[in-house]
Design an enzyme around this catalytic site. Structure first.
Site, short mmCIF file in Angstrom:
data_model
loop_
_atom_site.label_atom_id
_atom_site.label_comp_id
_atom_site.label_asym_id
_atom_site.label_seq_id
_atom_site.Cartn_x
_atom_site.Cartn_y
_atom_site.Cartn_z
N LYS A 7 -2.97 5.55 4.49
CA LYS A 7 -2.35 6.64 3.75
C LYS A 7 -3.28 7.85 3.63
CE LYS A 7 1.49 4.40 2.27
NZ LYS A 7 1.32 3.00 2.61
C1 LIG Z 1 2.19 2.04 2.91
C2 LIG Z 1 1.62 0.88 3.60
C3 LIG Z 1 2.34 0.21 4.60
C4 LIG Z 1 3.76 0.59 4.96
O1 LIG Z 1 3.82 1.84 5.60
P1 LIG Z 1 5.24 2.60 5.71
O2 LIG Z 1 4.92 3.89 6.35
O3 LIG Z 1 5.74 2.74 4.32
O4 LIG Z 1 6.11 1.72 6.54
C5 LIG Z 1 1.72 -0.83 5.27
N1 LIG Z 1 0.47 -1.22 4.96
C6 LIG Z 1 -0.23 -0.63 3.98
C7 LIG Z 1 -1.59 -1.15 3.67
C8 LIG Z 1 0.31 0.43 3.28
O5 LIG Z 1 -0.41 1.01 2.30
#
Ligand SMILES: *Cc1c(COP(=O)(O)O)cnc(C)c1O
Length: 433
Positions: A107
């Site tokens: 993120k």
């Molecule tokens: C947010 C997140 C996901 C999922 O990602 P999306 O874009 O919402 O599908 C997977 N793994 C981790 C560690 C995350 O923080």
């Protein structure tokens, strides 16, 4: 490049409106008016380019009408100031480690890019922006870190009480200043619904300049496409001939949507693998063509506990509303917590690789796919550092793991958060206070 809200396709808007001012209502699902393509010469050079150079080339395709070349270069270089290694796990399986940023989850890529882009887009405005964001765990920390101390922007983060890990909670409740957190007595879906209600509330918009930092925001999706180009380039350097499949541990499906955009820009990815936990709405859809959102269930890969993925609507647009097209590009797999823990253990004992629960789901799905596809190089996205989920990982390994400094420093910090029920009026009262 112009943009449009998929619920109002006839109205074209500029970048500022698509990511900042026009996000209210209709879920703010903006798309570029077309998917730009990159030249053959770009793909020929790709293995020689740095991550930042790739990011700049891709970003220019979307932003150059609204943002100067220098600003694009600065935004990308500052956002991507950490490595994204492609690590060989075994034979034809690689892990793309997206967790080397400041909050140790992928993120960071989207949040850091978005914070810098918002600053540039808002620099001639005297209005303060309020960012409202729901988190299932990792978004909150990344957004908090990226926007901390950014002039003219404050952030309110909603998270489900008791459903994020202790370290994740500390990441979003301990910064203070322009960052505030609200603990919601409910699930991530409740948090997401409350945010959607706020964006649909006209009377609130008249008082606050609200912006969204969820994965529905295109400003996060665009940078997430960069590392797909980077991953393929690193794989080409090691093994030129094979097809490349990429497995994406998915919750709201923003990450995989960014990958599909990269593919449509010309990147040769032979197959996407949508990997989920028990929240298997999209894998089920891929099997039977029925999209049936459900209440989310809690799992050990909590960032993927999503019962009605926001970006599914974008995926449908990218595949022209055709189930057949989507099915031809994406294979879906889902796994239980028990299988996930066994995978964490297996990856360690067999290949000396420590995965977090989300990466482990991605690995399982990739391994399942590669059983049938022998001549393919597989990459799974390792979306978070294992230490972010230390309890689960240490239990699975029956061993202690190392905690990076960025996380251990949080232990002594004091949590500060408001607390509400999953009730919009309570949220509104806090936002207007
Ligand atoms: C947010 C997140 C996901 C999922 O990602 P999306 O874009 O919402 O599908 C997977 N793994 C981790 C560690 C995350 O923080």
């Amino acid at each position: 490049m112009k943009f449009y809200n998929i619920h109002k396709p006839e109205k074209k808007v500029n970048l500022t409106e698509a990511v900042l001012t026009g996000i209210q209502g209709s879920e703010g699902l903006f798309m570029p008016e077309y998917i730009p393509t990159l030249l053959d010469s770009f793909f020929e050079q790709l293995p020689q380019l740095s991550l930042q150079e790739i990011g700049i080339a891709v970003a220019e395709k979307f932003l150059s009408e609204d943002v100067s070349k220098t600003d694009i270069q600065n935004i990308v270089s500052e956002a991507l100031n950490f490595p994204i290694p492609l690590v060989n796990v075994t034979e034809n399986i690689y892990s793309l480690e997206l967790f080397h940023g400041p909050t140790l989850a992928f993120k960071d890529v989207g949040a850091r890019f978005m914070a810098r882009l918002f600053s540039v887009l808002n620099k001639n405005s005297s209005e303060k922006i309020k960012i409202l964001v729901a988190t299932s765990g990792d978004t909150g920390g990344a957004v908090a870190n990226a926007f901390f101390n950014v002039e003219g922007i404050s952030v309110t983060i909603l998270y489900p009480s008791g459903k994020v890990s202790a370290l994740q909670e500390k990441q979003l409740t301990t910064l203070g200043k322009n960052i505030s957190a609200i603990e919601v007595n409910g699930t991530f879906d409740d948090c997401q619904r409350l945010v959607k209600q706020a964006f649909a509330d006209v009377s609130l918009q008249q008082k606050l300049k609200l912006a969204s930092a969820n994965s529905i925001n295109l400003a996060r999706l665009i940078p997430q496409s960069f590392y797909y180009f980077w991953a393929v380039a690193q794989a080409w350097k090691q093994n030129k001939k094979q097809a490349i499949a990429i497995s994406v541990p998915s919750g709201n499906f923003g990450n995989i949507t960014a990958g599909i955009i990269a593919q449509k820009m010309g990147l040769p990815i032979s197959k996407f693998i949508a990997a989920t936990n028990a929240n298997n709405i999209v894998p089920q859809y891929l099997l039977n063509g029925n999209y049936e959102p459900k209440a989310s269930v809690q799992t050990i890969s909590n960032a993927m506990d999503v019962g009605n993925p926001s970006n599914f609507a974008r995926m449908k647009v990218l595949f022209e509303n055709s189930w057949e097209q989507m099915k031809a590009s994406i294979n879906g797999f889902y796994f239980s917590d028990k299988e996930t823990k066994a995978a964490i253990r297996n990856l360690y004992t067999r290949f000396n690789y420590i995965a977090d629960p989300h990466g482990a789901v991605g690995y399982l799905a990739l391994a399942a796919y590669l059983k049938e596809e022998k001549n393919t190089t597989g990459i799974f996205l390792e979306t978070a550092h294992p230490a972010k989920f230390i309890d689960v990982v240490e239990e699975a390994l029956s061993e202690k793991i190392e905690i990076p400094q960025a996380l251990s420093a949080l232990a002594s910090k004091q949590k500060v958060a408001g607390k509400i029920d999953a009730d919009y009026e309570q949220l509104k009262a806090i936002l207007l206070a």
